[in-house]
Scaffold this active site. Structure first.
Site, mmCIF file in Angstrom:
data_model
loop_
_atom_site.group_PDB
_atom_site.id
_atom_site.type_symbol
_atom_site.label_atom_id
_atom_site.label_comp_id
_atom_site.label_asym_id
_atom_site.label_seq_id
_atom_site.Cartn_x
_atom_site.Cartn_y
_atom_site.Cartn_z
ATOM 1 N N SER A 1 6.783 10.391 -7.641
ATOM 2 C CA SER A 1 5.500 10.949 -8.058
ATOM 3 C C SER A 1 4.465 9.833 -8.239
ATOM 4 O O SER A 1 4.282 9.016 -7.342
ATOM 5 C CB SER A 1 5.693 11.771 -9.338
ATOM 6 O OG SER A 1 4.560 12.567 -9.600
ATOM 7 N N ASP B 1 6.917 17.056 -4.803
ATOM 8 C CA ASP B 1 7.031 15.972 -5.783
ATOM 9 C C ASP B 1 8.472 15.494 -5.952
ATOM 10 O O ASP B 1 9.386 16.283 -6.194
ATOM 11 C CB ASP B 1 6.497 16.492 -7.126
ATOM 12 C CG ASP B 1 6.176 15.374 -8.089
ATOM 13 O OD1 ASP B 1 6.898 14.370 -8.109
ATOM 14 O OD2 ASP B 1 5.183 15.505 -8.823
#
Length: 626
Positions: free
Chosen positions: A41, A403
């Site tokens: 991320s 993500d």
């Protein structure tokens, strides 16, 4: 020893919390050379920047990295919101994005009211038919109490009915409005009370006034219901028709977006020339590394950059760069990456067509040497719903990558081995524990459990958030607490208004977070610059490894006869011949060596040589590769 000048580094995800990392990395770089770098991320952005800066160390890569904090914090006026300006929607997603941005407004930071911004955001989020329905409902809500008290109310009410209405009306006021007493600003209360005040002004006696109060509450509930149904239906229809075309996110990462007057009224910051997120990341990677074209994994040389992404179509994590062969569509990737990067990839045409764009051919995704780093970073930071997912293809099917934090937000395990050569440092993020004001926490290296993760649950929202956090992070949390891990992970504390999804952090807040990161880097560097602490780390890892070897020795000793007898009689099936460079002809060709290995491992079962192991017994197990 040269090994004591090397380190690995892993960084936790956290959207805007990534501003913690540049100064921390620069501090570590004063003593260490980064060999392996990983993250997920927002940690993937920092990992990519760290690898690029290491590649460009001789040309001032780490000095450029620290200047990023100056860029975020040196602006005035609209330039103060450079962080927020990186997140740019498209024309198709701007209406929903306005609503998201409006909810982030605070008078003490942006100078805007979330209520007023949300009003304009909602106004621009639906078409004329929906606006007409809402206008009719608003007129009924505003005029209903006056209409009732002035023309429709009976001339008199029975006494018992008037008393019952008063009791019911007051009960409704308490039940409906009391929970909202601290969440709405006073202008909102004034606006909500206008229909009631007008209705009471036209009331002929106290019983009518009581009924007016009840009418106002009923109409308010109806107005809220109409608002909820209208916008819920509009969003459901929009997502049904457009979710895949916008890649399941509001912010693609590239494109050409200029805020309109309605965007500005809803709180979207004025454009000051800040590029979209993916374009900015690509530019910074090239600048830090000192490359003219888009930085590739091959450009990094012996620097091993590994990032985490999540294949939602398969329901599993992947490490980037891939070991598998994948395909891409230029139009799909052109939606989420700068056009120059997609053109540079120039993968070979496969002869297959993109399932999402039937007029576009699929191309082979380049191997590690030619794979752009920005693509891997972009695949890891696709925050669900906010940042668009990245589609790739294999076997004629689309795989949606989102993500990396979904499956491992802090992949501290990336570069771990039973007997490490040098430490893998971790930079993590966490809220302030109850009553603790220490901004940065570096646990001791021993095996104590002091300081293990703990969250106080004092409300239902906090309880629900804790469920989600545990669901996503429990494996990383437990791994980080093990001896040999905990002492090399620095935790940077954040308040609720810092980091996370707070796009509108003032420059002073960004600077404070960055300086905390610098302190975290200083603590790690100062601890492991001392040879006795590095030796202590290696000794702890050695003792943990010996404990696992001993457990394996117990199994080898107990089952040695079973497996030796198996090796004597087992003929390897043809389907397993590919395990060997040369297909086996008669049983296992390495049978003698395996028997010797089992025998030697089995001798480790005695407790004598390995006493003094730490009071934590981790599991040594086989897991599939990511």
């Amino acid at each position: 020893m040269e090994y004591d000048r090397y380190c690995d580094l892993t960084m936790r995800g956290g959207t805007t919390s990534g501003v913690v990392y540049p100064l921390a990395v620069a501090s570590l770089a004063r003593h260490y050379e980064f060999k392996q770098i990983g993250g997920a991320s927002a940690g993937a952005i920092a990992a990519g920047f760290t690898a690029a800066a290491e590649r460009g160390r001789a040309s001032g890569g780490f000095e450029k990295l620290t200047q990023l904090i100056d860029w975020f914090t040196s602006g005035t006026g609209a330039d103060r919101w450079r962080l927020a300006q990186l997140f740019q929607p498209t024309g198709k997603t701007r209406a929903l994005y306005r609503i998201v941005v409006a909810t982030m407004q605070k008078r003490e930071t942006t100078g805007r009211s979330a209520i007023s911004c949300l009003f304009f955001a909602l106004l621009g989020a639906v078409g004329m038919r929906a606006k007409s329905v809402l206008a009719l409902m608003a007129s009924l809500w505003l005029g209903g109490p006056v209409l009732w008290s002035a023309w429709l109310a009976p001339s008199s009410y029975p006494g018992w009915l008037a008393a019952l209405v008063v009791v019911l009306a007051l009960a409704c006021v308490v039940m409906v409005l009391w929970p909202l007493r601290s969440s709405l600003p006073w202008p909102a209360w004034v606006f909500v009370a206008v229909p009631l005040v007008l209705g009471l002004a036209f009331s002929r006696h106290y019983a009518t006034a009581a009924v007016v109060l009840l009418v106002w509450l009923v109409l308010t509930l109806a107005a809220v219901s109409a608002l909820t149904v209208t916008y819920g239906y509009a969003m459901q229809r929009y997502l049904k028709n457009n979710a895949r075309s916008i890649h399941f996110g509001l912010v693609p990462g590239t494109g050409d977006f200029t805020p309109s007057w309605l965007d500005r009224l809803a709180g979207v910051p004025k454009s000051t020339g800040v590029p979209p997120l993916a374009d900015w990341i690509a530019d910074q990677l090239d600048s830090l590394a000192g490359t003219e074209d888009a930085l590739t994994f091959g450009d990094l040389g012996d620097i091993n950059l590994v990032l985490m992404t999540t294949d939602l179509s398969q329901g599993r994590p992947y490490r980037l760069p891939f070991k598998e062969d994948w395909q891409y569509c230029e139009e799909c990737l052109g939606y989420v990456l700068p056009r120059r990067v997609v053109e540079q990839m120039n993968g070979a045409v496969t002869g297959e067509k993109c399932p999402l764009h039937e007029h576009m051919p699929l191309r082979s995704l380049p191997g590690r040497e030619d794979l752009p780093v920005v693509l891997a970073v972009r695949m890891s930071l696709s925050f669900p719903g906010l940042i668009a997912a990245v589609p790739l293809c294999r076997d004629g099917r689309v795989h949606w990558f989102s993500d990396g934090g979904i499956t491992s937000n802090f992949p501290i395990h990336f570069f771990d081995s039973l007997l490490p050569r040098w430490p893998t440092f971790g930079l993590s993020l966490q809220p302030y524990p109850n009553g603790d004001t220490e901004e940065v926490w570096l646990p001791e290296q021993d095996a104590s459990t002091s300081g293990t993760h703990y969250a106080s649950l004092n409300s239902m929202p906090r309880f629900l958030v804790s469920i989600l956090d545990t669901f996503l992070d429990w494996r990383d949390t437990m791994q980080s607490a093990l001896p040999g891990y905990r002492g090399r992970i620095a935790h940077v504390r954040q308040a609720d208004h810092e980091g996370g999804t707070n796009l509108f952090m003032p420059p002073a807040t960004i600077r404070r977070l960055a300086l905390r990161g610098q302190r975290a880097g200083d603590l790690l560097r100062e601890r492991f610059e001392q040879q006795q602490n590095t030796d202590r780390y290696r000794w702890i890892r050695l003792r943990m490894a010996m404990r696992e070897y001993q457990e394996l020795g117990v199994q080898a000793a107990d089952r040695d006869a079973m497996y030796e007898e198996l090796l004597e009689r087992f003929q390897i099936p043809e389907a397993l011949h590919e395990w060997f460079r040369t297909p086996p002809q008669d049983g296992d060709p390495y049978r003698d060596g395996i028997e010797v290995a089992l025998d030697h491992v089995g001798r480790l079962k005695d407790d004598g040589p390995f006493d003094g192991v730490p009071p934590v017994d981790p599991d040594l197990r086989l897991t599939p590769p990511e």
